[in-house]
Motif scaffolding. Structure first.
Motif, short mmCIF file in Angstrom:
data_model
loop_
_atom_site.label_atom_id
_atom_site.label_comp_id
_atom_site.label_asym_id
_atom_site.label_seq_id
_atom_site.Cartn_x
_atom_site.Cartn_y
_atom_site.Cartn_z
N PHE A 51 0.46 -1.49 -0.31
CA PHE A 51 0.32 0.12 -0.04
C PHE A 51 0.68 1.51 -0.23
CE2 PHE A 51 -2.36 -3.19 1.68
CZ PHE A 51 -3.39 -3.39 0.83
N PHE A 52 2.26 1.04 -0.60
CA PHE A 52 2.88 2.23 -0.99
C PHE A 52 2.11 2.94 -2.03
CE2 PHE A 52 6.66 3.50 -3.52
CZ PHE A 52 7.05 4.68 -2.16
N ASN A 53 1.95 2.22 -2.41
CA ASN A 53 1.41 3.39 -3.95
C ASN A 53 -0.09 4.03 -3.52
OD1 ASN A 53 0.01 4.41 -6.78
ND2 ASN A 53 2.03 3.26 -6.92
N PRO A 54 -0.42 5.05 -3.51
CA PRO A 54 -2.05 6.13 -3.12
C PRO A 54 -2.96 5.50 -4.36
CG PRO A 54 -0.01 7.70 -4.05
CD PRO A 54 0.61 6.61 -4.12
N VAL A 55 -2.40 4.36 -5.51
CA VAL A 55 -3.57 3.41 -6.18
C VAL A 55 -3.53 1.98 -5.64
CG1 VAL A 55 -4.09 3.12 -7.95
CG2 VAL A 55 -3.42 4.87 -7.91
N VAL A 78 8.98 -6.81 10.29
CA VAL A 78 8.46 -6.48 8.73
C VAL A 78 7.49 -4.46 8.72
CG1 VAL A 78 6.94 -8.18 7.95
CG2 VAL A 78 5.70 -6.89 9.02
N ARG A 79 7.71 -3.69 8.56
CA ARG A 79 7.06 -2.10 8.26
C ARG A 79 6.52 -2.30 7.34
NH1 ARG A 79 9.96 2.11 6.25
NH2 ARG A 79 8.89 4.47 7.36
N ILE A 80 5.63 -1.52 7.78
CA ILE A 80 4.21 -1.53 6.25
C ILE A 80 4.23 -0.15 6.07
CG2 ILE A 80 1.60 -2.31 5.35
CD1 ILE A 80 1.83 -3.85 8.05
N PRO A 81 5.13 0.11 4.83
CA PRO A 81 4.50 2.15 4.38
C PRO A 81 3.47 2.14 3.87
CG PRO A 81 6.55 0.60 3.14
CD PRO A 81 5.80 -0.21 4.27
N ILE A 82 2.48 3.06 4.14
CA ILE A 82 1.33 2.87 3.37
C ILE A 82 1.02 4.35 3.72
CG2 ILE A 82 -1.49 2.96 4.29
CD1 ILE A 82 -0.26 0.44 6.10
N SER A 83 0.28 4.33 1.68
CA SER A 83 0.12 6.07 1.23
C SER A 83 -0.99 6.06 1.80
CB SER A 83 0.21 6.13 0.19
OG SER A 83 -0.42 7.11 -0.36
N TYR A 84 -1.87 6.66 2.79
CA TYR A 84 -3.38 7.21 3.16
C TYR A 84 -4.35 7.14 2.19
CZ TYR A 84 -4.06 12.16 2.10
OH TYR A 84 -4.82 13.16 1.59
N PRO A 85 -4.55 7.60 0.92
CA PRO A 85 -4.80 7.48 -0.03
C PRO A 85 -5.67 6.66 -0.54
CG PRO A 85 -3.59 8.73 -0.86
CD PRO A 85 -3.44 9.10 0.30
N SER A 86 -4.82 5.03 -0.36
CA SER A 86 -4.86 3.83 -1.17
C SER A 86 -6.03 3.50 0.00
CB SER A 86 -3.55 3.31 -0.61
OG SER A 86 -3.21 2.49 1.29
N TYR A 87 -6.39 4.05 0.94
CA TYR A 87 -6.82 3.00 1.72
C TYR A 87 -8.38 3.89 1.86
CZ TYR A 87 -4.60 5.43 6.03
OH TYR A 87 -4.45 6.16 7.07
N LEU A 88 -9.04 5.31 1.33
CA LEU A 88 -9.38 5.65 0.98
C LEU A 88 -10.72 5.59 -0.01
CD1 LEU A 88 -8.02 9.93 1.64
CD2 LEU A 88 -9.49 7.09 3.53
N ASP A 89 -12.10 5.91 0.10
CA ASP A 89 -12.85 5.94 -1.11
C ASP A 89 -13.25 6.93 -1.93
OD1 ASP A 89 -14.92 5.12 -3.16
OD2 ASP A 89 -15.56 4.77 -1.57
N ALA A 133 1.12 10.89 4.46
CA ALA A 133 0.28 11.27 5.34
C ALA A 133 -0.53 12.41 4.84
CB ALA A 133 0.77 11.50 6.88
N PRO A 134 -2.14 12.76 5.52
CA PRO A 134 -2.74 14.15 5.23
C PRO A 134 -1.64 15.07 5.20
CG PRO A 134 -4.09 12.52 6.51
CD PRO A 134 -2.92 12.01 6.31
N GLY A 135 -1.31 15.64 4.07
CA GLY A 135 -0.28 17.43 3.87
C GLY A 135 0.93 16.84 3.65
N PHE A 136 1.28 15.71 3.73
CA PHE A 136 2.95 15.51 3.46
C PHE A 136 3.67 14.15 2.88
CE2 PHE A 136 7.12 13.57 4.70
CZ PHE A 136 8.04 14.85 4.08
N CYS A 137 4.09 13.93 2.13
CA CYS A 137 4.63 12.47 1.60
C CYS A 137 5.83 13.90 0.92
CB CYS A 137 4.16 12.06 0.63
SG CYS A 137 5.11 10.39 -0.11
N ILE A 138 7.24 12.90 1.29
CA ILE A 138 8.49 12.88 0.42
C ILE A 138 8.16 12.50 -0.36
CG2 ILE A 138 9.39 11.30 0.90
CD1 ILE A 138 11.72 12.85 1.76
N ASN A 139 7.58 12.15 -0.95
CA ASN A 139 7.29 11.74 -2.55
C ASN A 139 6.75 12.46 -3.40
OD1 ASN A 139 9.15 9.39 -1.82
ND2 ASN A 139 7.51 7.89 -2.76
N ALA A 140 6.95 12.51 -4.41
CA ALA A 140 5.95 13.82 -5.23
C ALA A 140 4.55 12.72 -6.29
CB ALA A 140 6.94 13.83 -6.19
N GLY A 141 3.44 12.82 -6.96
CA GLY A 141 3.25 12.02 -7.58
C GLY A 141 2.20 12.26 -6.89
N PHE A 142 1.63 13.13 -6.12
CA PHE A 142 -0.08 12.80 -5.45
C PHE A 142 -0.31 14.32 -4.75
CE2 PHE A 142 -3.26 12.62 -2.60
CZ PHE A 142 -4.89 11.95 -2.82
#
Length: 384
Positions: A51-55, A78-89, A133-142
């Motif tokens: 769930f690292f990708n927003p999609v 195990v560490r699970i890095p999650i992009s919060y949009p991945s679990y939103l509708d 997280a809402p309002g921040f990610c070190i990655n671009a693309g969203f």
């Protein structure tokens, strides 16, 4: 591991300088190799990028058998890095709106539950991390609708997400589950522009966010173990947080010309980079184990302050010559091991992983149809 260009490279230069300066002020070089007590367990394992990708469907799915491989090989984390949009509708054809950031998708949340269950069935501790997280990610693309470090609305949403996770897993012991607040804090002039200048988040801003989330989490389960990533993209220790009930997570990507050689997201002209060596020269500067010791000295100083330390991410892109990678990586693992600091390789299967890394300079071992980097696995198992 984070996909940014010049800001990440600039940060590493600043982080290196900061690390060396702090090490000289707080830790004499003669004490660097002294074993210190770490209040965190020495968890060793891998990041899982489902769930690292927003999609969510674009994530790298972890096969059920992978959890058994990890356990059988002696790993426990195990560490699970999650992009919060991945679990939103929400409507993914448009930028997300602030009123949409709490529209949880129960189907996706159930899938995350399954990863945690698979991990626990193999006695693997789980670190749940908001990589975006809402309002921040070190990655671009969203495109984020606000700024976590400056906007109250973003902070409220951030805490609400941690409230949801805290309630969902309230009855799971901290021995089995910990929370990693937000991946690699970093502040840019334009938070949605990966090329925008930036650097470490001002301590007062990071502390406000960390304290608010910590209060939310502890209000639901006061025993929950919580981790804060190093500042400036994960590489800068935060002694200013030593009074908080927070552990800290460092990174194993220094120096980046080794860990991210020819990585297109890390360098402007990756194909022009000279072949690295370890130890060896890079841009007329010599790098060796002593530089790693200086880099990690501020993190070892945290151990003396009673702060637990874990290395949440480390590893090497598949374009670095394999023998160079292993020589460098062995030095990092030795420093971590000597100080009872555990680690999470950036991924299990993929370009940084022990399986299916896509390297062209090694002979893979067949492992039930997977391509296994046996030398890397042996090095990791030596420290597991």
């Amino acid at each position: 591991m984070s996909q940014i260009l010049n800001p990440r490279r600039d940060f590493l230069k600043k982080a290196t300088t900061a690390s060396v300066a702090l090490s000289l002020n707080q830790t004499s070089f003669s004490t660097i190799t002294k074993k210190k007590k770490n209040k965190l367990p020495k968890w060793r394992g891998f990041n899982l990028l489902d769930f690292f990708n927003p999609v969510p469907e674009n994530g790298r799915k972890t096969k059920p058998e992978y959890f058994k491989y990890m356990s059988d090989w002696g790993f426990d984390f195990v560490r699970i890095p999650i992009s919060y949009p991945s679990y939103l509708d929400f409507d993914r054809s448009k930028p997300i709106r602030p009123d949409e950031v709490m529209q949880f998708d129960n189907k996706i949340l159930d899938e995350i539950d399954q990863i945690i269950d698979h991990s626990h069935n193999q006695n693997l501790h789980v670190s749940l991390n908001l990589h975006r997280a809402p309002g921040f990610c070190i990655n671009a693309g969203f495109k984020e609708p606000y700024n976590l470090w400056e906007d109250e609305e973003a902070l409220d949403a951030f805490c609400a997400h941690w409230e949801m996770w805290s309630k969902r897993y309230k009855n799971i012991s901290s021995k089995k589950l910990s929370f990693d607040l937000v991946n690699e804090p970093y502040k840019r002039l334009d938070p949605n522009d990966q090329h925008s200048p930036g650097g470490p988040v001002p301590i007062n801003e990071y502390r406000k966010v960390a304290e608010a989330a910590l209060k939310t989490i502890k209000g639901i389960n006061k025993k929950r173990l919580v981790i804060a990533d190093g500042n400036g993209g994960g590489g800068i220790a935060i002694p200013e947080f030593a009074d908080l009930d927070l552990n800290q997570s460092c990174r194993g990507y220094f120096p980046m010309h080794i860990s991210h050689h020819k990585a297109s997201w890390a360098f402007k002209d990756p194909e022009s980079l000279p072949t690295p060596s370890w130890p060896g020269l890079h841009n007329d500067r010599y790098f060796g184990k002593e530089d790693l010791e200086k880099h990690y000295a501020p993190w070892l100083a945290l151990l003396d302050q009673g702060v637990g330390v874990h290395c949440g991410e480390l590893g090497c892109y598949n374009k670095t010559p394999h023998e160079v990678f292993l020589a460098w990586f062995g030095d990092i693992l030795e420093i971590l091991d000597d100080n009872e600091i555990g680690f999470g390789l950036w991924e299990f299967s993929g370009t940084f992983g022990v399986l299916n890394s896509g390297r062209t300079d090694i002979a893979y071992e067949d492992w039930y149809g997977e391509k296994l980097d046996r030398k890397l696995l042996n090095l990791l198992m030596k420290n597991a």
